[in-house]
Design an enzyme around this catalytic site. Sequence first.
Site, PDB file in Angstrom:
ATOM      1  N   HIS A   1      35.773  25.979  34.352  1.00  0.00           N
ATOM      2  CA  HIS A   1      34.337  25.802  34.146  1.00  0.00           C
ATOM      3  C   HIS A   1      33.981  24.609  33.275  1.00  0.00           C
ATOM      4  O   HIS A   1      32.795  24.304  33.137  1.00  0.00           O
ATOM      5  CB  HIS A   1      33.734  27.100  33.591  1.00  0.00           C
TER       6      HIS A   1
ATOM      7  N   GLY B   1      24.925  29.473  49.516  1.00  0.00           N
ATOM      8  CA  GLY B   1      24.500  30.880  49.472  1.00  0.00           C
ATOM      9  C   GLY B   1      23.002  31.004  49.226  1.00  0.00           C
ATOM     10  O   GLY B   1      22.296  31.737  49.931  1.00  0.00           O
TER      11      GLY B   1
ATOM     12  N   ASP C   1      30.596  21.321  43.809  1.00  0.00           N
ATOM     13  CA  ASP C   1      31.552  21.250  44.924  1.00  0.00           C
ATOM     14  C   ASP C   1      31.154  20.242  46.004  1.00  0.00           C
ATOM     15  O   ASP C   1      31.968  19.895  46.854  1.00  0.00           O
ATOM     16  CB  ASP C   1      31.709  22.628  45.582  1.00  0.00           C
TER      17      ASP C   1
HETATM   18  O1  F6P Z   1      29.905  26.370  41.968  1.00  0.00           O
HETATM   19  C1  F6P Z   1      30.932  26.611  42.900  1.00  0.00           C
HETATM   20  C2  F6P Z   1      32.138  27.008  42.164  1.00  0.00           C
HETATM   21  O2  F6P Z   1      32.311  26.055  41.187  1.00  0.00           O
HETATM   22  C3  F6P Z   1      33.421  27.155  42.990  1.00  0.00           C
HETATM   23  O3  F6P Z   1      34.153  25.984  43.115  1.00  0.00           O
HETATM   24  C4  F6P Z   1      34.163  28.212  42.220  1.00  0.00           C
HETATM   25  O4  F6P Z   1      35.055  28.901  43.048  1.00  0.00           O
HETATM   26  C5  F6P Z   1      33.067  29.081  41.738  1.00  0.00           C
HETATM   27  O5  F6P Z   1      31.949  28.257  41.551  1.00  0.00           O
HETATM   28  C6  F6P Z   1      33.379  29.829  40.470  1.00  0.00           C
HETATM   29  O6  F6P Z   1      32.263  30.561  40.095  1.00  0.00           O
HETATM   30  P1  F6P Z   1      32.192  31.624  38.926  1.00  0.00           P
HETATM   31  O7  F6P Z   1      33.528  31.712  38.281  1.00  0.00           O
HETATM   32  O8  F6P Z   1      31.157  31.088  38.003  1.00  0.00           O
HETATM   33  O9  F6P Z   1      31.763  32.884  39.574  1.00  0.00           O
END
Ligand code: F6P
Length: 349
Positions: A274, A111, A134
């Site tokens: 997380h 992104g 990822d």
């Molecule tokens: O960084 C990518 C990622 O880890 C994805 O695998 C996951 O879907 C997303 O971030 C979750 O992001 P957040 O909950 O922080 O918005």
Amino acid sequence: MEKIAVLTGGGDCPGLNAVLRSLVLTLEGAGGPEVVGLCDAYFGLLDDPPRLMPLDGKTVDGLLVEGGTVLGTSNSGDPFRWHDGSDRGDLVLERLRAMGVGGLISIGGDGSTAIAAGLMDRGLPVICVPKTIDNDVHGTDITFGFDSAVHCATEALDRLQTTGESHRRVMVLETMGRDAGWIALASGIAGGADVILLPEVPFSYDRVVAKILEERVRGLSYNLVVVAEGAAEQDQEPLFRDPEHRRLGGVGAVVAQRIQALAGIETRAVLLGHLQRGGSPSPGDRVLATTFGCAAAHCVLEDRWGVLVGMNNNRIHYIALDEVAGKVRTVPLNHSLMQTARSLGICLG
Ligand code: F6P
């Protein structure tokens, strides 16, 4: 060029601070431009007054081992589609120009890279550094953050194995991985999983349960199943815990319920979430992040803009942004890790 800006965008990951440190130290050592950090990605720049963090050798001291990002980050601040619906791309350029900034280093995932490419099209010199647990950024074989996440998921599997074995249970671990199943695949192999479910391969419960029962007949008293959050059953959509914001999560619990019902074996699920993104970077990620930061600094010094710094066959390479922006690097079905998994008899869905 006397000043450059740097930001960290998208979800955080271990190693972001290590990139900031090596970028700043390399530029400072070479007498390059001064570096100013934009707090919370484009939010800091577009706030009144802007929220900035000047970075020098002193401020980055000790950052190598720190998880997260001292600059802060956001995965919801696209300047071309701001919250009020406006396009703030030109304002980004204006503000940077007013600060005397000649170029931007964007440390982010797919992104952030697409946003940086858009700013470049409007005339801003940019260099992108790929990050994400990822591991799905197009143009690089690997991103920092991935190794730390795989460590975390593998440790979780090791722990699930001992409790699973004690109770003769099936243990299901849900990892992150929206479009690409790199974390699930690597940790599943490292942790000895019987089943690995990826977003790239639609799965069938018949095949998953058959594999589990087959292992039980062979005498195994527990099973490990790894499910990437973006994995989906054949002809089904992935599971969104928050459909409005397209936030994934929860497939592991559903898979566990179905396995228990179909196989008749007690099954438990763990959502790692997380935990995979937090904490200090692994040694491998510290090295990779430091290498990327250094390479980005050399791009600045050599006046090489409009590129993404990446790793190709263990060597740094630079790839034009318009070749990578907007593309996601999913797991190729013929990737060597997939072949390894198949050779081991791991069920891939
Ligand atoms: O960084 C990518 C990622 O880890 C994805 O695998 C996951 O879907 C997303 O971030 C979750 O992001 P957040 O909950 O922080 O918005």
